[in-house]
Design a protein around this motif. Sequence first.
Motif, PDB file in Angstrom:
ATOM      1  N   GLY A 297     -68.694 -26.122   1.497  1.00  0.00           N
ATOM      2  CA  GLY A 297     -68.320 -27.494   2.134  1.00  0.00           C
ATOM      3  C   GLY A 297     -67.742 -28.046   0.662  1.00  0.00           C
ATOM      4  O   GLY A 297     -66.652 -28.885   0.705  1.00  0.00           O
ATOM      5  N   ALA A 298     -68.262 -28.035  -0.598  1.00  0.00           N
ATOM      6  CA  ALA A 298     -67.712 -28.581  -1.725  1.00  0.00           C
ATOM      7  C   ALA A 298     -66.421 -28.132  -2.031  1.00  0.00           C
ATOM      8  O   ALA A 298     -65.556 -28.679  -2.725  1.00  0.00           O
ATOM      9  CB  ALA A 298     -68.699 -28.189  -2.881  1.00  0.00           C
ATOM     10  N   PHE A 299     -65.949 -26.628  -1.829  1.00  0.00           N
ATOM     11  CA  PHE A 299     -64.714 -26.210  -2.037  1.00  0.00           C
ATOM     12  C   PHE A 299     -63.775 -26.825  -0.933  1.00  0.00           C
ATOM     13  O   PHE A 299     -62.533 -27.082  -1.458  1.00  0.00           O
ATOM     14  CB  PHE A 299     -64.951 -24.633  -1.832  1.00  0.00           C
ATOM     15  CG  PHE A 299     -65.276 -23.967  -3.126  1.00  0.00           C
ATOM     16  CD1 PHE A 299     -64.547 -23.931  -4.303  1.00  0.00           C
ATOM     17  CD2 PHE A 299     -66.509 -23.674  -3.137  1.00  0.00           C
ATOM     18  CE1 PHE A 299     -64.968 -23.111  -5.243  1.00  0.00           C
ATOM     19  CE2 PHE A 299     -67.426 -22.968  -4.321  1.00  0.00           C
ATOM     20  CZ  PHE A 299     -66.419 -22.700  -5.492  1.00  0.00           C
TER      21      PHE A 299
ATOM     22  N   ILE B 230     -60.224 -26.002  -8.090  1.00  0.00           N
ATOM     23  CA  ILE B 230     -59.388 -25.215  -8.766  1.00  0.00           C
ATOM     24  C   ILE B 230     -59.228 -24.142  -7.632  1.00  0.00           C
ATOM     25  O   ILE B 230     -58.321 -23.264  -7.493  1.00  0.00           O
ATOM     26  CB  ILE B 230     -60.168 -24.389  -9.832  1.00  0.00           C
ATOM     27  CG1 ILE B 230     -60.567 -25.333 -10.989  1.00  0.00           C
ATOM     28  CG2 ILE B 230     -59.440 -22.998 -10.326  1.00  0.00           C
ATOM     29  CD1 ILE B 230     -61.570 -24.645 -11.980  1.00  0.00           C
ATOM     30  N   PHE B 231     -60.063 -24.213  -6.281  1.00  0.00           N
ATOM     31  CA  PHE B 231     -59.822 -23.577  -5.245  1.00  0.00           C
ATOM     32  C   PHE B 231     -58.299 -23.745  -4.746  1.00  0.00           C
ATOM     33  O   PHE B 231     -57.618 -22.780  -4.028  1.00  0.00           O
ATOM     34  CB  PHE B 231     -60.736 -23.670  -4.256  1.00  0.00           C
ATOM     35  CG  PHE B 231     -60.631 -22.947  -2.910  1.00  0.00           C
ATOM     36  CD1 PHE B 231     -60.632 -21.482  -2.810  1.00  0.00           C
ATOM     37  CD2 PHE B 231     -60.197 -23.560  -1.803  1.00  0.00           C
ATOM     38  CE1 PHE B 231     -60.478 -21.103  -1.502  1.00  0.00           C
ATOM     39  CE2 PHE B 231     -60.008 -22.867  -0.475  1.00  0.00           C
ATOM     40  CZ  PHE B 231     -60.093 -21.483  -0.446  1.00  0.00           C
ATOM     41  N   TYR B 232     -57.992 -25.002  -4.884  1.00  0.00           N
ATOM     42  CA  TYR B 232     -56.958 -25.362  -4.405  1.00  0.00           C
ATOM     43  C   TYR B 232     -55.567 -25.267  -5.354  1.00  0.00           C
ATOM     44  O   TYR B 232     -54.425 -24.746  -5.105  1.00  0.00           O
ATOM     45  CB  TYR B 232     -56.738 -26.946  -4.090  1.00  0.00           C
ATOM     46  CG  TYR B 232     -57.507 -27.052  -2.726  1.00  0.00           C
ATOM     47  CD1 TYR B 232     -57.247 -26.852  -1.590  1.00  0.00           C
ATOM     48  CD2 TYR B 232     -59.036 -27.716  -2.941  1.00  0.00           C
ATOM     49  CE1 TYR B 232     -58.256 -26.877  -0.413  1.00  0.00           C
ATOM     50  CE2 TYR B 232     -59.627 -27.813  -1.767  1.00  0.00           C
ATOM     51  CZ  TYR B 232     -59.447 -27.336  -0.417  1.00  0.00           C
ATOM     52  OH  TYR B 232     -60.277 -27.714   0.346  1.00  0.00           O
ATOM     53  N   THR B 233     -55.759 -25.515  -6.754  1.00  0.00           N
ATOM     54  CA  THR B 233     -54.840 -25.552  -7.741  1.00  0.00           C
ATOM     55  C   THR B 233     -54.404 -24.201  -8.122  1.00  0.00           C
ATOM     56  O   THR B 233     -53.198 -24.134  -8.377  1.00  0.00           O
ATOM     57  CB  THR B 233     -55.144 -26.256  -8.969  1.00  0.00           C
ATOM     58  OG1 THR B 233     -56.524 -25.811  -9.422  1.00  0.00           O
ATOM     59  CG2 THR B 233     -55.433 -28.078  -8.902  1.00  0.00           C
TER      60      THR B 233
ATOM     61  N   THR C  74     -59.193 -19.247   2.902  1.00  0.00           N
ATOM     62  CA  THR C  74     -60.463 -19.977   3.531  1.00  0.00           C
ATOM     63  C   THR C  74     -61.040 -18.779   4.570  1.00  0.00           C
ATOM     64  O   THR C  74     -62.124 -18.635   4.750  1.00  0.00           O
ATOM     65  CB  THR C  74     -59.981 -21.315   4.196  1.00  0.00           C
ATOM     66  OG1 THR C  74     -59.745 -21.993   3.027  1.00  0.00           O
ATOM     67  CG2 THR C  74     -61.335 -21.664   4.837  1.00  0.00           C
ATOM     68  N   SER C  75     -59.907 -18.268   5.342  1.00  0.00           N
ATOM     69  CA  SER C  75     -60.117 -17.684   6.602  1.00  0.00           C
ATOM     70  C   SER C  75     -60.913 -16.368   5.951  1.00  0.00           C
ATOM     71  O   SER C  75     -61.697 -15.487   6.484  1.00  0.00           O
ATOM     72  CB  SER C  75     -59.275 -17.324   7.235  1.00  0.00           C
ATOM     73  OG  SER C  75     -58.086 -16.651   6.524  1.00  0.00           O
ATOM     74  N   ARG C  76     -60.101 -15.847   4.882  1.00  0.00           N
ATOM     75  CA  ARG C  76     -60.788 -14.446   4.454  1.00  0.00           C
ATOM     76  C   ARG C  76     -62.030 -14.627   3.705  1.00  0.00           C
ATOM     77  O   ARG C  76     -62.998 -13.847   3.628  1.00  0.00           O
ATOM     78  CB  ARG C  76     -59.849 -13.999   3.360  1.00  0.00           C
ATOM     79  CG  ARG C  76     -60.141 -12.327   2.820  1.00  0.00           C
ATOM     80  CD  ARG C  76     -58.953 -11.837   2.058  1.00  0.00           C
ATOM     81  NE  ARG C  76     -58.647 -12.952   0.783  1.00  0.00           N
ATOM     82  CZ  ARG C  76     -59.236 -13.128  -0.287  1.00  0.00           C
ATOM     83  NH1 ARG C  76     -60.172 -12.234  -0.544  1.00  0.00           N
ATOM     84  NH2 ARG C  76     -58.935 -13.749  -1.308  1.00  0.00           N
ATOM     85  N   LEU C  77     -62.345 -15.592   2.808  1.00  0.00           N
ATOM     86  CA  LEU C  77     -63.387 -15.777   2.077  1.00  0.00           C
ATOM     87  C   LEU C  77     -64.600 -16.079   2.706  1.00  0.00           C
ATOM     88  O   LEU C  77     -65.883 -15.614   2.481  1.00  0.00           O
ATOM     89  CB  LEU C  77     -63.090 -16.646   0.863  1.00  0.00           C
ATOM     90  CG  LEU C  77     -62.239 -16.236  -0.111  1.00  0.00           C
ATOM     91  CD1 LEU C  77     -61.840 -17.309  -1.145  1.00  0.00           C
ATOM     92  CD2 LEU C  77     -62.817 -14.965  -0.916  1.00  0.00           C
ATOM     93  N   PHE C  78     -64.491 -17.284   3.669  1.00  0.00           N
ATOM     94  CA  PHE C  78     -65.554 -18.036   4.216  1.00  0.00           C
ATOM     95  C   PHE C  78     -65.799 -17.572   5.799  1.00  0.00           C
ATOM     96  O   PHE C  78     -67.096 -17.855   6.414  1.00  0.00           O
ATOM     97  CB  PHE C  78     -65.648 -19.578   4.140  1.00  0.00           C
ATOM     98  CG  PHE C  78     -65.214 -19.581   2.715  1.00  0.00           C
ATOM     99  CD1 PHE C  78     -66.020 -19.557   1.492  1.00  0.00           C
ATOM    100  CD2 PHE C  78     -64.169 -20.663   2.428  1.00  0.00           C
ATOM    101  CE1 PHE C  78     -65.886 -19.779   0.291  1.00  0.00           C
ATOM    102  CE2 PHE C  78     -63.929 -21.084   1.066  1.00  0.00           C
ATOM    103  CZ  PHE C  78     -64.778 -20.597  -0.047  1.00  0.00           C
ATOM    104  N   LEU C  79     -64.813 -16.696   6.262  1.00  0.00           N
ATOM    105  CA  LEU C  79     -64.762 -16.389   7.689  1.00  0.00           C
ATOM    106  C   LEU C  79     -64.838 -14.974   7.973  1.00  0.00           C
ATOM    107  O   LEU C  79     -65.247 -14.529   9.037  1.00  0.00           O
ATOM    108  CB  LEU C  79     -63.944 -17.098   8.719  1.00  0.00           C
ATOM    109  CG  LEU C  79     -63.898 -18.710   8.936  1.00  0.00           C
ATOM    110  CD1 LEU C  79     -62.816 -19.178   9.597  1.00  0.00           C
ATOM    111  CD2 LEU C  79     -65.312 -19.097   9.489  1.00  0.00           C
ATOM    112  N   GLY C  80     -64.612 -14.236   6.891  1.00  0.00           N
ATOM    113  CA  GLY C  80     -64.215 -12.792   6.997  1.00  0.00           C
ATOM    114  C   GLY C  80     -63.131 -12.224   7.775  1.00  0.00           C
ATOM    115  O   GLY C  80     -63.364 -11.254   8.280  1.00  0.00           O
TER     116      GLY C  80
END
Length: 527
Positions: A164-166, A179-182, A195-201
């Motif tokens: 959630g912090a990301f 930095i996730f965005y920049t 986001t879909s790859r990292l947190f939803l697989g």
Amino acid sequence: MRIELLLKRFASTVATLIGVLQFASCPVNLCAQATVALPRTDFDDPTATVDRFIDAKLTADERALAKRSDDAEFCRRVWLDLAGVAPPIWELREFLADRDVEKRTRLIDRLIASPRFASHMATRFTHSILPSDSEAIRGNDSDELREWLRRAFVENKPYDHMVGAFLTAGGATDSGPAIFYTSRDADPVKVAAATSRLFLGIRIDCAQCHDHPFADWTQDDFWSFAAFFSQLQVDSQNGSSATAIEDRIGKELTYPESDRIAEPRYLGVDEIPEPDPGNLRRRQLTIWLASRSNPYFARAAVNRVWAHLFGRGIINPIDELDSMSLATHPELLEYLSEYFTQTRFDLTKLYRVIAKTNAYQRTSQTESSRPAIDSYALMLPKTLSAEQYFDTIAQNVIRQRFDGSIESERGEQLRRLFVQRMRNSGATPLEYPHGVVQALGMMNGPEMMSATANENGLLASIEAPFYDDSQRIEALFLACVSRKPTSEEAQRFTDYLNDASIEATRQERLGDLVWVLANSAECFSCP
């Protein structure tokens, strides 16, 4: 003669590593799974339940189990997996001498509670979160992210809070989660794919221009998901050069080469999302992400942890979670996902459960043909990351630490250069990713020169007069490969030390033996 001997041994060890790892990268047989009786899915003893899932499948498939790993193999494995470095010599000696039947459980608990676990997890997550080419460009920013993650693991921040912090990060672009965005130029398309790859697989970027060729995701699915990040923008702060991530209400995302506005919608959900009180779409997505109505979040986290400890996911590759037909043990994945949710997304509890299983503690050695890699009948050897290898040699041989508490600028620079030279972001833990150029750099690089020098470190300490040759050789093996030598190995090393025909001093010969062990297959792998 000396060079010929060393090169012959090096060639042999590299060939051994390639051979050991090749079996793990062969195609997996994805034929229909046998039906097995499911264990009761309570959470009183989740470790035993995980083993029952694995063993039931092995019994149904009539596969034999490998024996339990010996203490040296287990100690090296769990230190590398949970602390990011092989065990120090004195720790390994104490563990091997300990006769307590609960010593493995105590070691797992101690490592997970240690600062090393937090540092290792921070490094792993940094590599996952940043694009593969961003760390070389944004070295200082990646350090900021790594430090933020390290503190999060020290505090044992719940995984849903961490993610959630990301997703809701705002403010200065050079601090932690922003930095996730920049690192992706605050581009909604790039951020949605990550986001879909990292947190939803789920890898939905293939549906960006057209419907996904191998999955059910459509172009509408991709752009509707990307619309959650349409409000992103990077603004300067008070006219200075500093910048910040902000949300601009009313900013919309349109389909490519079209004026059609993409309306935000959750993946796999047909209904329009409930409106957010402040119309903040990233917050809206974050609330759904860890909710029970989202079937992917907990599964993706569990699958990544499993892949970390076993070298491959229950679903492999780990970003194809929408294809449950690829799961080797679908009921096990669902059980651990439910357990992870029940524990309020506590990663440390998940790691403890899996590391304490019989499956994780099996040996990776076998005298017969190797079973299928997705059976977990035995453990799979994993190639060390560049950080794991360097930190092990620095700690046990050079006797200097470069793990964040920097003791010298030169040491930290050595580590950075080594990691940049040896890290291959596209390789899996079950592959040996290094080519000839990297191998030659390893054999002749400055870190190897430091390891084989006699001025300080391990070689200087074992020159003490109260050591005999057998003790010196044992110390070299414990430092490099985390085990004692076999009688044959001890004899070969002793013969080399005492061979008068070799034109080298005794100190140089000890350095040669370090070189051979440090370049061996065992030293590059987690058993």
